[in-house]
Write an enzyme that holds these catalytic residues in place. Structure first.
Site, mmCIF file in Angstrom:
data_model
loop_
_atom_site.group_PDB
_atom_site.id
_atom_site.type_symbol
_atom_site.label_atom_id
_atom_site.label_comp_id
_atom_site.label_asym_id
_atom_site.label_seq_id
_atom_site.Cartn_x
_atom_site.Cartn_y
_atom_site.Cartn_z
ATOM 1 N N CYS A 292 9.901 -67.372 -68.770
ATOM 2 C CA CYS A 292 8.491 -67.149 -68.439
ATOM 3 C C CYS A 292 8.261 -66.751 -66.980
ATOM 4 O O CYS A 292 7.863 -65.628 -66.688
ATOM 5 C CB CYS A 292 7.677 -68.409 -68.755
ATOM 6 S SG CYS A 292 7.462 -68.731 -70.520
ATOM 7 N N ILE A 293 8.502 -67.675 -66.064
ATOM 8 C CA ILE A 293 8.083 -67.471 -64.680
ATOM 9 C C ILE A 293 8.716 -66.243 -64.022
ATOM 10 O O ILE A 293 8.032 -65.526 -63.294
ATOM 11 C CB ILE A 293 8.351 -68.744 -63.843
ATOM 12 C CG1 ILE A 293 7.560 -69.913 -64.434
ATOM 13 C CG2 ILE A 293 7.925 -68.539 -62.405
ATOM 14 C CD1 ILE A 293 7.784 -71.220 -63.721
#
Length: 453
Positions: A292-293
């Site tokens: 994600c990040i």
């Protein structure tokens, strides 16, 4: 007049049929008789499938990997947060099964897409898995189905990409089928928040689409938050992870500044965290990883560039975070020099290669870049990770070393990249010649052997 009258009759009949499909779907969901199909049975799709099955829905997982299909049907989990004991009763009760036959999508009342959305080397979005899923649905879809996209992506994907593909079937959104977006909010390894107690954001292409999606997720989660449309729901997830990426980038820069100021960044962050308002602690590290990040902010950045908008915070945070592995290697180089060691002749034991503690997922882990850079300096690098038996870097397979006092002592430095709780850090420090801790795993341990980020 006769032709006009016939047209009105057909329109009224069509509206009645649509109302019947909508009411039937609402009733199936309310009675937990809706058949739920979930495309992608990975870290997002499998936990979601388990929760729907636990609630009493009959769930079919759709997966292209035959090993995952066989494993799931044998009630064997390959996802950290799902134990075999959780799968067994669901599989035995025929509430959960997996298949590679996408023709079975036709028998599903709701279809949820949970596939990866990686980045290309150019940092452009790779939506090929979403496209493939949408094509499979289009080939087998029928009237009255609810389609929900959960894969993290740029604002407009559902409306501009998925919707036209599905409508190529001849069916129309909001009339013949229902389309929504609901961002996944999975946090692997989090013992406090899972699918059930994490609020679920939903946004549909029409008001009815939103209500149906809200009803579906409302059957398994404690709180559903409807937003105005799919684009809003898509942007919610990107805000969440961009917020984290930017704040991690900021605290990583603080770590660089503390190095110049000869201060302990962990002491600074801990002291600031005592303020009960107006501050939220983020912690530095050797880089960012996971699914994600490191990726999601680039989706937003790419979209905004197409609209002639420069996403400065995103780009700056990305630059700082992506440069952290190189900074860690340069700090280690300096640390070894101060200890009278040459990097090219030193041996380094890396502790932890997953992107976060206490999980087995090494995707986008900064450890990959750190090990690659260390190897290029000529250093001999090994690793230990209780969660990852094998780890490939630059095409070379590494095998996790078994920890022992004698083994630890032979390395010139122990480099902590992931702070797994299963490690006895006090013993590790006692056995090591030198420890470079990038995660503050040795918090509370006093030793001149320890150098912290």
């Amino acid at each position: 007049m006769c032709a006009a009258h016939n047209f009105v009759e057909l329109a009224i009949r069509s509206r009645r049929e649509n109302d019947i499909y909508m009411k039937n779907l609402f009733e199936l969901i309310a009675q937990k008789k809706a058949a739920v199909g979930i495309i992608g049975q990975g870290y997002v799709g499998l936990p979601l499938a388990v929760e729907f099955a636990r609630a009493g829905f009959r769930v079919t997982g759709f997966e292209v990997d035959p090993k995952k299909v066989a494993s799931l049907n044998a009630a064997k989990s390959y996802v950290d947060d799902i134990e075999d004991a959780a799968l067994a009763p669901l599989v035995e009760a025929d509430l959960l099964r997996c298949t590679s036959d996408f023709a079975e999508l036709n028998s599903q009342d709701a279809v949820i897409i949970c596939v990866p959305t990686p980045l290309r080397k150019s940092k452009d979005p790779d939506v090929s898995y979403i496209v493939s899923s949408a094509e499979s649905i289009r080939k087998h879809m029928r009237r009255g189905q609810l389609i929900v996209l959960e894969s993290t992506t740029y604002p407009g994907t559902t409306t501009e990409l998925v919707k036209p593909m599905l409508e190529a079937s001849g069916l129309k959104t909001g009339r013949d089928f229902y389309l929504a977006f609901s961002p996944e909010r999975v946090d692997p390894g989090n013992p406090n928040f899972g699918i059930v107690n994490t609020p679920k954001v939903v946004g549909g292409e029409t008001e009815t689409c939103t209500k149906l999606a809200a009803a579906l997720y409302g059957a398994i989660v404690e709180r559903v938050l409807p937003v105005s449309n799919t684009r809003a729901a898509e942007l919610v997830k990107l805000l969440e992870n961009t917020f984290r990426a930017v704040n991690i980038g900021m605290v990583n820069e603080f770590a660089l500044m503390c190095d110049r100021l000869d201060l302990n960044v962990w002491e600074i962050v801990d002291a600031a965290a005592t303020k009960p308002f107006g501050y939220m602690p983020f912690y530095p590290g050797p880089g960012i990883g996971g699914h994600c990040i490191p990726l999601d902010p680039h989706y937003l950045g790419w979209k905004m560039k197409t609209l002639n908008f420069e996403p400065r915070f995103i780009e700056l945070a990305g630059t700082i975070n992506s440069n952290m592995p190189a900074y860690v290697v340069s700090r280690l180089y300096r640390t070894l020099n101060e200890a009278g060691k040459c990097m090219s002749k030193s041996s380094v034991l890396v502790m932890g290669v997953t992107y976060k503690a206490d999980i087995s997922d090494p995707r986008e882990s900064p450890a990959m870049d750190v090990i690659s850079l260390l190897t290029k300096t000529g250093a001999k690098v090994d690793y230990h990770d209780a969660y990852v038996k094998e780890f490939a870097v630059d095409g070379k397979k590494l095998v996790s070393k078994k920890l022992s006092p004698a083994m630890v002592k032979k390395y010139d430095c122990v480099l902590i990249l992931t702070a797994h709780k299963c490690v006895d850090y006090k013993a590790l420090v006692a056995q090591a010649k030198l420890v470079f801790d990038t995660r503050n795993a040795t918090r509370g341990i006093r030793s001149k052997k320890i150098v912290r980020l």
